[in-house]
Design an enzyme around this catalytic site. Structure first.
Site, PDB file in Angstrom:
ATOM      1  N   LYS A  39       0.837  -1.202   0.000  1.00 44.88           N
ATOM      2  CA  LYS A  39       0.000   0.000   0.000  1.00 44.88           C
ATOM      3  C   LYS A  39       0.879   1.262   0.000  1.00 44.88           C
ATOM      4  CE  LYS A  39      -0.307  -0.568   4.987  1.00 44.88           C
ATOM      5  NZ  LYS A  39      -1.053  -1.239   6.038  1.00 44.88           N
ATOM      6  N   ARG A 133     -10.467  -0.902  14.256  1.00 43.40           N
ATOM      7  CA  ARG A 133     -10.288  -0.109  13.053  1.00 43.40           C
ATOM      8  C   ARG A 133     -11.216  -0.767  12.053  1.00 43.40           C
ATOM      9  NH1 ARG A 133      -4.105   0.437  11.098  1.00 43.40           N
ATOM     10  NH2 ARG A 133      -4.817  -1.422  10.021  1.00 43.40           N
ATOM     11  N   TYR A 249      15.397  30.792   7.374  1.00 44.36           N
ATOM     12  CA  TYR A 249      14.243  31.532   7.879  1.00 44.36           C
ATOM     13  C   TYR A 249      14.333  31.735   9.386  1.00 44.36           C
ATOM     14  CZ  TYR A 249      11.587  31.025   3.518  1.00 44.36           C
ATOM     15  OH  TYR A 249      11.148  31.098   2.233  1.00 44.36           O
ATOM     16  N   MET A 297      11.126  24.602   2.170  1.00 42.25           N
ATOM     17  CA  MET A 297      10.338  23.706   1.324  1.00 42.25           C
ATOM     18  C   MET A 297      11.205  22.913   0.341  1.00 42.25           C
ATOM     19  SD  MET A 297       7.160  24.559  -1.246  1.00 42.25           S
ATOM     20  CE  MET A 297       6.176  25.311   0.023  1.00 42.25           C
TER      21      MET A 297
HETATM   22  C1  PLP Z   1      -0.273  -2.132   6.711  1.00 44.20           C
HETATM   23  C2  PLP Z   1      -0.811  -3.440   7.071  1.00 44.20           C
HETATM   24  C3  PLP Z   1       0.049  -4.542   7.214  1.00 44.20           C
HETATM   25  C4  PLP Z   1       1.555  -4.414   7.221  1.00 44.20           C
HETATM   26  O1  PLP Z   1       1.970  -4.007   8.501  1.00 44.20           O
HETATM   27  P1  PLP Z   1       3.484  -3.695   8.878  1.00 44.20           P
HETATM   28  O2  PLP Z   1       3.422  -3.319  10.311  1.00 44.20           O
HETATM   29  O3  PLP Z   1       3.903  -2.550   8.015  1.00 44.20           O
HETATM   30  O4  PLP Z   1       4.282  -4.904   8.617  1.00 44.20           O
HETATM   31  C5  PLP Z   1      -0.537  -5.780   7.406  1.00 44.20           C
HETATM   32  N1  PLP Z   1      -1.892  -5.914   7.502  1.00 44.20           N
HETATM   33  C6  PLP Z   1      -2.727  -4.868   7.393  1.00 44.20           C
HETATM   34  C7  PLP Z   1      -4.187  -5.093   7.511  1.00 44.20           C
HETATM   35  C8  PLP Z   1      -2.226  -3.604   7.191  1.00 44.20           C
HETATM   36  O5  PLP Z   1      -3.059  -2.556   7.136  1.00 44.20           O
END
Ligand code: PLP
Length: 347
Positions: A39, A133, A249, A297
Site C-alpha cells: 500500500k 479499526r 528563515y 520547502m
Molecule cells: C499495513 C498493514 C500490514 C503491514 O503491517 P506492517 O506493520 O507494516 O508490517 C498488514 N496488515 C494490514 C491489515 C495492514 O493494514
C-alpha cells in the site's frame, strides 16, 4: 523533444536488500508464506521499483489499502493476487473489483451486502479482534450474509505486535475462535512485528510491510532486516559565512565561527520534515554534515566543515537507516518512509 535535466535529488533502492528482507521474513514465517503489504506506493519507495523485486523474490500475495492503488500494482502482478484492504465502500468499488479482478477485503456487514449485491465471488474477510479499526465485529460473524461469502483469506490485524503485551494473546484467542466459525481457504494474522511473535501467530499467510522496506520494531528481526531506501541530494551552492552570521528563515542558527556551508536540494516538500532541525545531518562518506537552521520547502543548509572539499554539484546522502533515523528524529518508522516525496522518486 529535449531530454529532461538530471534531477538534483534521487532515491536509490537497494533491490538486493529488499529481496533479502522478503526472503528473511518468509523464512521467519515458518510454514506460512509471506505476502507483501504494498500500500501507499510500497510505503513510499515506489511500486514500479519494488513490485518486480518482491515478485522475483517469491511474494505471491499483495495488500493495498485503496482501490486507486490497484492499477499501478496490477501492472506487475495478476489482479487476483491483490487484496484491497479498505473493501468495497461504494457500489462502484465492488463493480471495479469485479471488472479488474482484484479481491476486496470485506470489513463489515454493509460491505458484505454490497459485495453480494454486486454478484459476489471470491473475497477476503477482515475480522476485528480488538484494534477497532476496519473489520467485522466478532458479534456479526453469525449473520447469514457472512455465510454467503466465498472467503479466500480470513484475516485480522494486531494492534500492538511491536510490544510485549497481553493484548497480543487476547487478539490471537479471538482470531482462533473466528477461524472456527468462518469457512475460508487461508488464515492471515501477522504483520512484520507479528512474525516475530512466533509460530502461533503465523497461520497460512503473513503480511509484512514495514520490515520489507527496512523498518524494524522488534529486536528479534533486527539481525535480518537491511536498509532499502537511500535518499541522496545535490549541493546547489556553497558559501563561506563568518562568526555571527545566521542561516535560514527566522535566523534560528547563528555561526559561532567561520564555516563553509552548502545549500542542498532537499526540503520538507520532499519529506525532509522540520523534526530534523537541530538533530539532522547529511553524510558524505563517513563525514557528518549537520543541518543548520530551519528546513525550507525545497532546500536545507548544511555545515561543510567536515568535508570542505565538497562543492556545487556534489551528491550527499541522507542517513536513512529507518530504526535509527526514527529514534533521532522522533518521526515514526512508517512515516519516515511514506513521507518521501515524489520529486525523489521521479529520479
Ligand atoms: C499495513 C498493514 C500490514 C503491514 O503491517 P506492517 O506493520 O507494516 O508490517 C498488514 N496488515 C494490514 C491489515 C495492514 O493494514
Amino acid at each position: 523533444m529535449i531530454d529532461r535535466p538530471t534531477p538534483s535529488l534521487r532515491l536509490r533502492i537497494d533491490r538486493e536488500a529488499l529481496a533479502d528482507n522478503w526472503r528473511a521474513l518468509d523464512r521467519l514465517s515458518g510454514s506460512a508464506e509471506a505476502g507483501a503489504a504494498v500500500k501507499a506506493d510500497c510505503y513510499g519507495l515506489g511500486a514500479n521499483t519494488c513490485l518486480p523485486v518482491l515478485q522475483e523474490a517469491g511474494a505471491r500475495q499483495f495488500f493495498v489499502a485503496h482501490w486507486s492503488e490497484v492499477a499501478a500494482v496490477a501492472e506487475h502482478v495478476t489482479p487476483d493476487s491483490i487484496s484491497v484492504l479498505h473493501g468495497p465502500v461504494t457500489p462502484a468499488d465492488a463493480a471495479y473489483a469485479r471488472a479488474v479482478g482484484a479481491i476486496p477485503t470485506i470489513n463489515s456487514l454493509a460491505q458484505a451486502k454490497r459485495w453480494l449485491d454486486s454478484g459476489g465471488g471470491t473475497c477476503d474477510l477482515m475480522i476485528d479482534t480488538g484494534i477497532n479499526r476496519l473489520g467485522l465485529s466478532p458479534g456479526d460473524i453469525g449473520d447469514p450474509l457472512i455465510a454467503q461469502l466465498e472467503v479466500r483469506i480470513l484475516m485480522s490485524h494486531l494492534a500492538c505486535a511491536d510490544e510485549d503485551t497481553p493484548m497480543n494473546a487476547r487478539q490471537l484467542d479471538a482470531f482462533r475462535s473466528a477461524i472456527e466459525r468462518v469457512p475460508h481457504r487461508k488464515a492471515s494474522f501477522a504483520n512484520s512485528a507479528g512474525i516475530a511473535l512466533g509460530r502461533d501467530y503465523h497461520f497460512d499467510v503473513t503480511r509484512p510491510g514495514l520490515s520489507l522496506y527496512g523498518g524494524c520494531q522488534r529486536d528479534e528481526l533486527a539481525q535480518y532486516i537491511r536498509q532499502v531506501a537511500y535518499p541522496e541530494a545535490v549541493i546547489m551552492q556553497t558559501r563561506n559565512i563568518s562568526a555571527g552570521e545566521s542561516v535560514g528563515y527566522n535566523a534560528t542558527f547563528t555561526a559561532d565561527r567561520a564555516m563553509p556551508i552548502g545549500v542542498v536540494s532537499l526540503g520538507y516538500a520532499d519529506g525532509y520534515l522540520h523534526n530534523w532541525r537541530g538533530t539532522g545531518a547529511l553524510a558524505c562518506g563517513g563525514d557528518l554534515l549537520p543541518v543548520l537552521g530551519k528546513v525550507s520547502m525545497d532546500m536545507i543548509v548544511i555545515d561543510l566543515s567536515a568535508a570542505p572539499q565538497l562543492g556545487e554539484g556534489d551528491w550527499v546522502s541522507i542517513p536513512y537507516c529507518v530504526p535509527e533515523a526514527s529514534q533521532k528524529s522522533g518521526i515514526p518508522q512508517y512515516e519516515l518512509l511514506t513521507v518521501l516525496g515524489q520529486r525523489l522518486k521521479r529520479a
